[in-house]
Design a protein around this motif. Structure first.
Motif, PDB file in Angstrom:
ATOM      1  N   ALA A   1     -33.996  -4.569 -22.344  1.00 53.06           N
ATOM      2  CA  ALA A   1     -33.115  -5.506 -21.643  1.00 53.06           C
ATOM      3  C   ALA A   1     -33.509  -5.624 -20.175  1.00 53.06           C
ATOM      4  CB  ALA A   1     -31.671  -5.042 -21.764  1.00 53.06           C
ATOM      5  N   GLY A   2     -33.590  -6.851 -19.675  1.00 55.55           N
ATOM      6  CA  GLY A   2     -33.974  -7.122 -18.300  1.00 55.55           C
ATOM      7  C   GLY A   2     -35.452  -7.399 -18.118  1.00 55.55           C
ATOM      8  N   ALA A   3     -36.274  -6.996 -19.100  1.00 54.39           N
ATOM      9  CA  ALA A   3     -37.727  -7.173 -18.966  1.00 54.39           C
ATOM     10  C   ALA A   3     -38.124  -8.643 -18.965  1.00 54.39           C
ATOM     11  CB  ALA A   3     -38.456  -6.428 -20.079  1.00 54.39           C
ATOM     12  N   GLY A   4     -37.402  -9.455 -19.722  1.00 53.31           N
ATOM     13  CA  GLY A   4     -37.682 -10.888 -19.717  1.00 53.31           C
ATOM     14  C   GLY A   4     -37.429 -11.484 -18.336  1.00 53.31           C
ATOM     15  N   GLN A   5     -36.320 -11.075 -17.717  1.00 53.01           N
ATOM     16  CA  GLN A   5     -36.006 -11.589 -16.383  1.00 53.01           C
ATOM     17  C   GLN A   5     -37.023 -11.117 -15.343  1.00 53.01           C
ATOM     18  OE1 GLN A   5     -34.016 -13.901 -15.894  1.00 53.01           O
ATOM     19  NE2 GLN A   5     -32.498 -13.849 -17.534  1.00 53.01           N
ATOM     20  N   HIS A   6     -37.428  -9.856 -15.413  1.00 55.92           N
ATOM     21  CA  HIS A   6     -38.444  -9.375 -14.473  1.00 55.92           C
ATOM     22  C   HIS A   6     -39.743 -10.179 -14.629  1.00 55.92           C
ATOM     23  CE1 HIS A   6     -36.686  -6.033 -12.341  1.00 55.92           C
ATOM     24  NE2 HIS A   6     -36.292  -5.433 -13.446  1.00 55.92           N
ATOM     25  N   THR A   7     -40.108 -10.491 -15.862  1.00 61.07           N
ATOM     26  CA  THR A   7     -41.330 -11.254 -16.112  1.00 61.07           C
ATOM     27  C   THR A   7     -41.210 -12.658 -15.535  1.00 61.07           C
ATOM     28  OG1 THR A   7     -41.722  -9.996 -18.136  1.00 61.07           O
ATOM     29  CG2 THR A   7     -42.945 -12.046 -17.885  1.00 61.07           C
ATOM     30  N   LYS A   8     -40.046 -13.275 -15.722  1.00 61.04           N
ATOM     31  CA  LYS A   8     -39.845 -14.621 -15.173  1.00 61.04           C
ATOM     32  C   LYS A   8     -39.910 -14.606 -13.643  1.00 61.04           C
ATOM     33  CE  LYS A   8     -38.978 -18.968 -14.751  1.00 61.04           C
ATOM     34  NZ  LYS A   8     -37.774 -19.661 -15.233  1.00 61.04           N
ATOM     35  N   LEU A   9     -39.394 -13.556 -13.024  1.00 58.46           N
ATOM     36  CA  LEU A   9     -39.466 -13.468 -11.570  1.00 58.46           C
ATOM     37  C   LEU A   9     -40.914 -13.348 -11.110  1.00 58.46           C
ATOM     38  CD1 LEU A   9     -36.377 -11.227 -10.753  1.00 58.46           C
ATOM     39  CD2 LEU A   9     -36.556 -13.731 -10.727  1.00 58.46           C
ATOM     40  N   ALA A  10     -41.737 -12.608 -11.872  1.00 63.73           N
ATOM     41  CA  ALA A  10     -43.169 -12.549 -11.562  1.00 63.73           C
ATOM     42  C   ALA A  10     -43.788 -13.939 -11.675  1.00 63.73           C
ATOM     43  CB  ALA A  10     -43.875 -11.574 -12.501  1.00 63.73           C
ATOM     44  N   ASN A  11     -43.349 -14.698 -12.665  1.00 67.64           N
ATOM     45  CA  ASN A  11     -43.806 -16.075 -12.839  1.00 67.64           C
ATOM     46  C   ASN A  11     -43.449 -16.926 -11.621  1.00 67.64           C
ATOM     47  OD1 ASN A  11     -44.614 -18.310 -15.006  1.00 67.64           O
ATOM     48  ND2 ASN A  11     -42.780 -19.045 -13.995  1.00 67.64           N
ATOM     49  N   GLN A  12     -42.205 -16.804 -11.166  1.00 66.46           N
ATOM     50  CA  GLN A  12     -41.753 -17.616 -10.031  1.00 66.46           C
ATOM     51  C   GLN A  12     -42.446 -17.211  -8.728  1.00 66.46           C
ATOM     52  OE1 GLN A  12     -40.828 -19.611 -12.134  1.00 66.46           O
ATOM     53  NE2 GLN A  12     -38.872 -20.308 -11.283  1.00 66.46           N
ATOM     54  N   ILE A  13     -42.740 -15.927  -8.588  1.00 69.37           N
ATOM     55  CA  ILE A  13     -43.484 -15.478  -7.415  1.00 69.37           C
ATOM     56  C   ILE A  13     -44.866 -16.131  -7.398  1.00 69.37           C
ATOM     57  CG2 ILE A  13     -44.605 -13.472  -6.357  1.00 69.37           C
ATOM     58  CD1 ILE A  13     -42.177 -11.812  -7.367  1.00 69.37           C
ATOM     59  N   THR A  14     -45.496 -16.210  -8.560  1.00 64.80           N
ATOM     60  CA  THR A  14     -46.811 -16.847  -8.661  1.00 64.80           C
ATOM     61  C   THR A  14     -46.738 -18.324  -8.288  1.00 64.80           C
ATOM     62  OG1 THR A  14     -47.396 -15.332 -10.456  1.00 64.80           O
ATOM     63  CG2 THR A  14     -48.762 -17.295 -10.202  1.00 64.80           C
ATOM     64  N   ILE A  15     -45.744 -19.013  -8.822  1.00 65.21           N
ATOM     65  CA  ILE A  15     -45.589 -20.445  -8.553  1.00 65.21           C
ATOM     66  C   ILE A  15     -45.283 -20.699  -7.086  1.00 65.21           C
ATOM     67  CG2 ILE A  15     -44.155 -22.473  -9.016  1.00 65.21           C
ATOM     68  CD1 ILE A  15     -43.785 -21.397 -11.865  1.00 65.21           C
ATOM     69  N   ALA A  16     -44.501 -19.812  -6.473  1.00 64.27           N
ATOM     70  CA  ALA A  16     -44.060 -20.025  -5.092  1.00 64.27           C
ATOM     71  C   ALA A  16     -45.239 -20.243  -4.153  1.00 64.27           C
ATOM     72  CB  ALA A  16     -43.214 -18.832  -4.634  1.00 64.27           C
ATOM     73  N   SER A  17     -46.167 -19.313  -4.161  1.00 61.22           N
ATOM     74  CA  SER A  17     -47.336 -19.452  -3.281  1.00 61.22           C
ATOM     75  C   SER A  17     -48.254 -20.583  -3.741  1.00 61.22           C
ATOM     76  CB  SER A  17     -48.120 -18.140  -3.229  1.00 61.22           C
ATOM     77  OG  SER A  17     -47.351 -17.120  -2.620  1.00 61.22           O
ATOM     78  N   ASN A  18     -48.321 -20.776  -5.052  1.00 58.06           N
ATOM     79  CA  ASN A  18     -49.182 -21.825  -5.602  1.00 58.06           C
ATOM     80  C   ASN A  18     -48.732 -23.206  -5.138  1.00 58.06           C
ATOM     81  OD1 ASN A  18     -51.213 -22.967  -7.102  1.00 58.06           O
ATOM     82  ND2 ASN A  18     -50.218 -22.684  -9.075  1.00 58.06           N
ATOM     83  N   MET A  19     -47.424 -23.432  -5.109  1.00 51.15           N
ATOM     84  CA  MET A  19     -46.920 -24.744  -4.684  1.00 51.15           C
ATOM     85  C   MET A  19     -47.274 -25.029  -3.233  1.00 51.15           C
ATOM     86  SD  MET A  19     -45.516 -26.473  -7.114  1.00 51.15           S
ATOM     87  CE  MET A  19     -44.445 -27.647  -6.290  1.00 51.15           C
ATOM     88  N   VAL A  20     -47.217 -24.005  -2.395  1.00 53.87           N
ATOM     89  CA  VAL A  20     -47.630 -24.185  -1.006  1.00 53.87           C
ATOM     90  C   VAL A  20     -49.113 -24.552  -0.955  1.00 53.87           C
ATOM     91  CG1 VAL A  20     -47.898 -23.062   1.239  1.00 53.87           C
ATOM     92  CG2 VAL A  20     -45.857 -22.616  -0.140  1.00 53.87           C
ATOM     93  N   GLY A  21     -49.918 -23.863  -1.764  1.00 49.37           N
ATOM     94  CA  GLY A  21     -51.346 -24.147  -1.805  1.00 49.37           C
ATOM     95  C   GLY A  21     -51.656 -25.554  -2.267  1.00 49.37           C
TER      96      GLY A  21
END
Length: 297
Positions: free
Chosen positions: A169-189
């Motif tokens: 439990a919670g591992a799916g959410q942690h994975t999604k947050l890793a996904n959003q961290i990746t997208i965050a910098s990517n969108m700036v790029g």
């Protein structure tokens, strides 16, 4: 658990993503109960055969599987723990799946309280935007018990094509947050790349044709880059929801003592964008900040 296609799925939350996800489940043959705050948003699903319920309680009581796709952690708490919430009214043996991007600690709390009632809970946030939701091609990141995961895998396979059990439990959410961290910098790029191409006097569309298939390739570049060039800011994923996700991710990172400077910068930029009136725009509207500062639009 009932056999495949005889399960009645309850769906709570039919926004940009949820509506398409629910639609795919209906088209695949599942019976469905639905509830959302604004009934008009569910009209297309009702016309496709979904049964409208007047409350969350009605969905929880009459469904074998209850899927939630709402906005914010506070909404998740209300839907699951409120007086008329899912866990108060779901029968033992029901499966509940929160597909909202939310707090890992909240997913763990839902899991524990559900387990105490004989209800199986999974956290299963998704990635892929409006296009992935429409095409049933979402990435689905799952946390929870393995047995429950395999029971619901046929349901997930209607909505996505990259479905992975990440852990408890919670591992799916942690994975999604890793996904959003990746997208965050990517969108700036992506925004900086388009800005650079325009300032250099290049045809930005031709530049995207070259760089989307190389090492720089990403969903943000290939799917959202063209929308930026067209000035299409319709929401595949809302700015306000991305700010919510990044805030949760930053808080989680800080709790773990992790430095995330790219995430911090992206959050600041999106907050500035929201303050300028683009909370309800798609995340690709970030290019507006660069257009204003670089004076080439």
């Amino acid at each position: 658990m009932q056999q495949e296609q005889n399960r009645t799925i309850g769906f709570i939350g039919t926004g940009v993503m949820g509506r398409s996800m629910a639609k795919n489940l209906l088209k695949s043959g599942y019976s469905m109960n639905i509830f959302t705050r604004t009934k008009e948003k569910a009209q297309e699903l009702i016309e496709l055969g979904a049964a409208w319920k007047e409350s969350i309680e009605g969905v929880a009581r009459d469904s074998d599987v209850v899927i939630t796709m709402v906005g914010y952690p506070r909404d998740v708490e209300e839907v699951y723990f409120g007086e008329g919430g899912i866990l108060l009214h779901a029968s033992s043996g029901t499966y509940v799946v929160d597909m909202t991007t939310s707090k890992p600690a909240l997913a763990e709390e839902i899991f524990e309280k559900a387990k105490a009632k004989g209800v199986e809970a999974l956290d299963a946030p998704v990635s892929g935007g409006d296009v992935g939701a429409k095409n049933g091609k979402l990435a689905i990141m799952v946390g929870g018990d393995q047995e429950a995961y395999y029971k619901l895998l046929p349901v997930f396979e209607v909505m996505g094509d990259n479905i992975i059990l990440q852990g408890g439990a919670g591992a799916g959410q942690h994975t999604k947050l890793a996904n959003q961290i990746t997208i965050a910098s990517n969108m700036v790029g992506v925004c900086e790349a388009i800005s650079y191409a325009r300032k250099a006097g290049l045809d930005a569309e031709r530049v995207l044709d070259s760089i989307t298939t190389g090492a720089a390739g990403s969903f943000s570049l290939s799917k959202l880059g063209p929308r930026m060039l067209k000035g299409d800011y319709a929401p595949g994923f809302y700015v306000k929801h991305f700010i919510k996700d990044m805030t949760i991710a930053l808080e989680a990172a800080e709790e773990m003592g992790l430095s995330t400077p790219g995430l911090s910068l992206s959050l600041e930029l999106y907050q500035e964008l929201a303050e300028q009136g683009d909370s309800d725009s798609g995340t690709q509207a970030l290019i507006k900040l660069f257009e204003r500062s670089n004076c080439y639009s």
